[in-house]
Write a protein that holds these residues in place. Sequence first.
Motif, PDB file in Angstrom:
ATOM      1  N   LYS A  22     -25.487  -6.735   2.167  1.00  0.00           N
ATOM      2  CA  LYS A  22     -26.079  -6.884   0.837  1.00  0.00           C
ATOM      3  C   LYS A  22     -27.604  -6.902   0.893  1.00  0.00           C
ATOM      4  N   GLY A  23     -28.158  -6.487   2.021  1.00  0.00           N
ATOM      5  CA  GLY A  23     -29.605  -6.412   2.154  1.00  0.00           C
ATOM      6  C   GLY A  23     -30.167  -7.500   3.054  1.00  0.00           C
ATOM      7  N   TRP A  24     -31.374  -7.272   3.554  1.00  0.00           N
ATOM      8  CA  TRP A  24     -32.055  -8.193   4.453  1.00  0.00           C
ATOM      9  C   TRP A  24     -32.528  -9.428   3.708  1.00  0.00           C
ATOM     10  N   ASN A  25     -33.037  -9.235   2.489  1.00  0.00           N
ATOM     11  CA  ASN A  25     -33.548 -10.368   1.727  1.00  0.00           C
ATOM     12  C   ASN A  25     -32.432 -11.279   1.214  1.00  0.00           C
ATOM     13  N   ASN A  26     -31.233 -10.739   1.132  1.00  0.00           N
ATOM     14  CA  ASN A  26     -30.098 -11.492   0.607  1.00  0.00           C
ATOM     15  C   ASN A  26     -28.959 -11.462   1.626  1.00  0.00           C
ATOM     16  N   PHE A  27     -29.301 -11.792   2.884  1.00  0.00           N
ATOM     17  CA  PHE A  27     -28.319 -11.673   3.951  1.00  0.00           C
ATOM     18  C   PHE A  27     -27.157 -12.657   3.766  1.00  0.00           C
ATOM     19  N   SER A  28     -26.053 -12.333   4.424  1.00  0.00           N
ATOM     20  CA  SER A  28     -24.844 -13.136   4.290  1.00  0.00           C
ATOM     21  C   SER A  28     -24.337 -13.607   5.649  1.00  0.00           C
ATOM     22  N   PHE A  29     -23.556 -14.659   5.616  1.00  0.00           N
ATOM     23  CA  PHE A  29     -22.857 -15.179   6.789  1.00  0.00           C
ATOM     24  C   PHE A  29     -21.449 -14.585   6.766  1.00  0.00           C
ATOM     25  N   ARG A  30     -21.001 -14.011   7.890  1.00  0.00           N
ATOM     26  CA  ARG A  30     -19.671 -13.393   7.899  1.00  0.00           C
ATOM     27  C   ARG A  30     -18.900 -13.752   9.159  1.00  0.00           C
ATOM     28  N   ILE A  31     -17.635 -14.115   8.970  1.00  0.00           N
ATOM     29  CA  ILE A  31     -16.701 -14.330  10.073  1.00  0.00           C
ATOM     30  C   ILE A  31     -15.483 -13.445   9.839  1.00  0.00           C
ATOM     31  N   LYS A  32     -15.074 -12.729  10.870  1.00  0.00           N
ATOM     32  CA  LYS A  32     -13.820 -11.983  10.830  1.00  0.00           C
ATOM     33  C   LYS A  32     -12.827 -12.655  11.764  1.00  0.00           C
ATOM     34  N   TYR A  33     -11.606 -12.893  11.275  1.00  0.00           N
ATOM     35  CA  TYR A  33     -10.594 -13.523  12.117  1.00  0.00           C
ATOM     36  C   TYR A  33      -9.202 -13.054  11.707  1.00  0.00           C
ATOM     37  N   ASN A  34      -8.254 -13.250  12.609  1.00  0.00           N
ATOM     38  CA  ASN A  34      -6.872 -12.854  12.357  1.00  0.00           C
ATOM     39  C   ASN A  34      -6.081 -14.031  11.802  1.00  0.00           C
ATOM     40  N   GLU A  35      -5.216 -13.729  10.864  1.00  0.00           N
ATOM     41  CA  GLU A  35      -4.320 -14.739  10.318  1.00  0.00           C
ATOM     42  C   GLU A  35      -3.034 -14.053   9.882  1.00  0.00           C
ATOM     43  N   GLU A  36      -1.928 -14.438  10.541  1.00  0.00           N
ATOM     44  CA  GLU A  36      -0.632 -13.839  10.237  1.00  0.00           C
ATOM     45  C   GLU A  36      -0.691 -12.312  10.341  1.00  0.00           C
ATOM     46  N   ASP A  37      -1.272 -11.860  11.458  1.00  0.00           N
ATOM     47  CA  ASP A  37      -1.376 -10.422  11.757  1.00  0.00           C
ATOM     48  C   ASP A  37      -2.245  -9.651  10.770  1.00  0.00           C
ATOM     49  N   LYS A  38      -3.058 -10.361  10.014  1.00  0.00           N
ATOM     50  CA  LYS A  38      -3.997  -9.721   9.104  1.00  0.00           C
ATOM     51  C   LYS A  38      -5.423 -10.096   9.493  1.00  0.00           C
ATOM     52  N   THR A  39      -6.351  -9.168   9.288  1.00  0.00           N
ATOM     53  CA  THR A  39      -7.760  -9.463   9.551  1.00  0.00           C
ATOM     54  C   THR A  39      -8.407  -9.987   8.281  1.00  0.00           C
ATOM     55  N   ILE A  40      -8.936 -11.196   8.363  1.00  0.00           N
ATOM     56  CA  ILE A  40      -9.601 -11.828   7.230  1.00  0.00           C
ATOM     57  C   ILE A  40     -11.108 -11.739   7.442  1.00  0.00           C
ATOM     58  N   SER A  41     -11.826 -11.345   6.428  1.00  0.00           N
ATOM     59  CA  SER A  41     -13.285 -11.286   6.495  1.00  0.00           C
ATOM     60  C   SER A  41     -13.871 -12.252   5.475  1.00  0.00           C
ATOM     61  N   MET A  42     -14.538 -13.289   5.969  1.00  0.00           N
ATOM     62  CA  MET A  42     -15.170 -14.261   5.091  1.00  0.00           C
ATOM     63  C   MET A  42     -16.658 -13.937   4.998  1.00  0.00           C
ATOM     64  N   LEU A  43     -17.110 -13.511   3.843  1.00  0.00           N
ATOM     65  CA  LEU A  43     -18.500 -13.117   3.637  1.00  0.00           C
ATOM     66  C   LEU A  43     -19.085 -13.987   2.532  1.00  0.00           C
ATOM     67  N   SER A  44     -20.162 -14.712   2.852  1.00  0.00           N
ATOM     68  CA  SER A  44     -20.770 -15.580   1.838  1.00  0.00           C
ATOM     69  C   SER A  44     -22.289 -15.515   1.931  1.00  0.00           C
ATOM     70  N   PRO A  45     -22.993 -15.452   0.797  1.00  0.00           N
ATOM     71  CA  PRO A  45     -24.463 -15.457   0.814  1.00  0.00           C
ATOM     72  C   PRO A  45     -24.987 -16.673   1.559  1.00  0.00           C
TER      73      PRO A  45
END
Length: 438
Positions: A217-240
């Motif tokens: 979302k841009g350098w000035n408005n960077f986000s924190f992101r974690i990708k992890y597996n849960e029940e054989d699915k990849t979850i991506s948590m992205l938050s400003p």
Amino acid sequence: MIEILDKYNCCGCSACVSVCPKHCIKMEEDNEGFLYPAVNENNCINCGLCEKVCNVLYPYERREPQRVFAAINKDERVRFKSSSGGVFYILAERIIHNGGVVFGARFDKNWQVVMDYTEDMEGVELFMGSKYVQARIENAYADVKRFLIEGREVLFSGTPCQVAGLRKFLRKSYENLLTIDFICHGTPSPRVWKIYLEDVTSRSNIIKSVEFRNKTKGWNNFSFRIKYNEEDKTISMLSPFFQNHYMKAFLQDITLRPSCYACKAKGGSSHSDITIADFWGINTIYPNMDDDKGTSLVLINTKKGNDSLDFTQMNVEETTYDCIKSLNPAYSASAKIHPKRKEFFERLNTDNIIDLINDCTKPSVRKKITMIPIKLCALIKRNAKIIIGGGARRIKFDNLTENVCLNMSLEKNPKIVAVHFRSKYNGWKMYNMEIRLK
């Protein structure tokens, strides 16, 4: 013999552990999750080396940079993966090409941060990107010395206190050593990070990737992101960054190591060859270099640092230290201790981490008055005006009225000294409405 009587007097650089000829010092974790040296007195020969290499006891003198640049890596792929402008990659690539070794911080298998080395560019990519957790030094200093003695070029990148610790440990200059640090806000607790990961992912061993500074979302408005597996699915948590709980605690200085509030490696006193950072405020100095993809601030501290940069791989603009020092206060000034820091760590092992961060970082009444939230700023129109009267404060937007005030604070601080509808304290694209009280 090194003895830590006040935790504000130990930055955790591990120089004392690395230099001990009898290997009788080890780093032990305290109740906050930070590492401190502990001495086995039965094996200690009182040689005093551990004290001689302590940068807190014997800090280097401060110095201003020789040159200052705004810089952008011309390779957009590298730039996107970097925290800012991608300058570190250029330096590391030259060292690797010459058969050298690059040291940096990477995640271990438990997603904690450790100092390590690599001899290829694949390993360099693991060092890229910010990691807002204090890194364990382990054998890094000893490995640096071994490679230097073998005659290989070495690039060591770390926090200012880690670079100062390395130089103290080596106790002499090496022509084949290049050191890079960055403008450091402070080092957060590994224990806080561990508890946070376990809370948001349930099990930290299923994490696939962590990005503290994702620029989707841009350098000035960077986000924190974690990708992890849960029940054989990849979850991506992205938050400003300003909404993410871990980042909120970090940026409000509540999770930092005690020594970060009285840092001895500020103002160029790490004696690194190069200091790199985000060039916040670049839009006010060189607007043409602000495309919201990241711009590096590069402080050249030595001739070796200047000679190591390949300027043909970068777009650069030179500026002065006077122009940038107010935009980067963390270069010379330590963080201020959060009033609820002690309470935070006392409750860390019993309270839910998200609830604890919410509670301890909740803004005071005074702060609510002086800094209007970003969401309210978005409502500002050209004819907005401030109305003061009757012990109440009101902001009027055409037919929309938003109460913001409060009698108690106005009674104590009745004088408004400035109103900014578009304060750029957090940058042009993340402006705030600000009311300053005397």
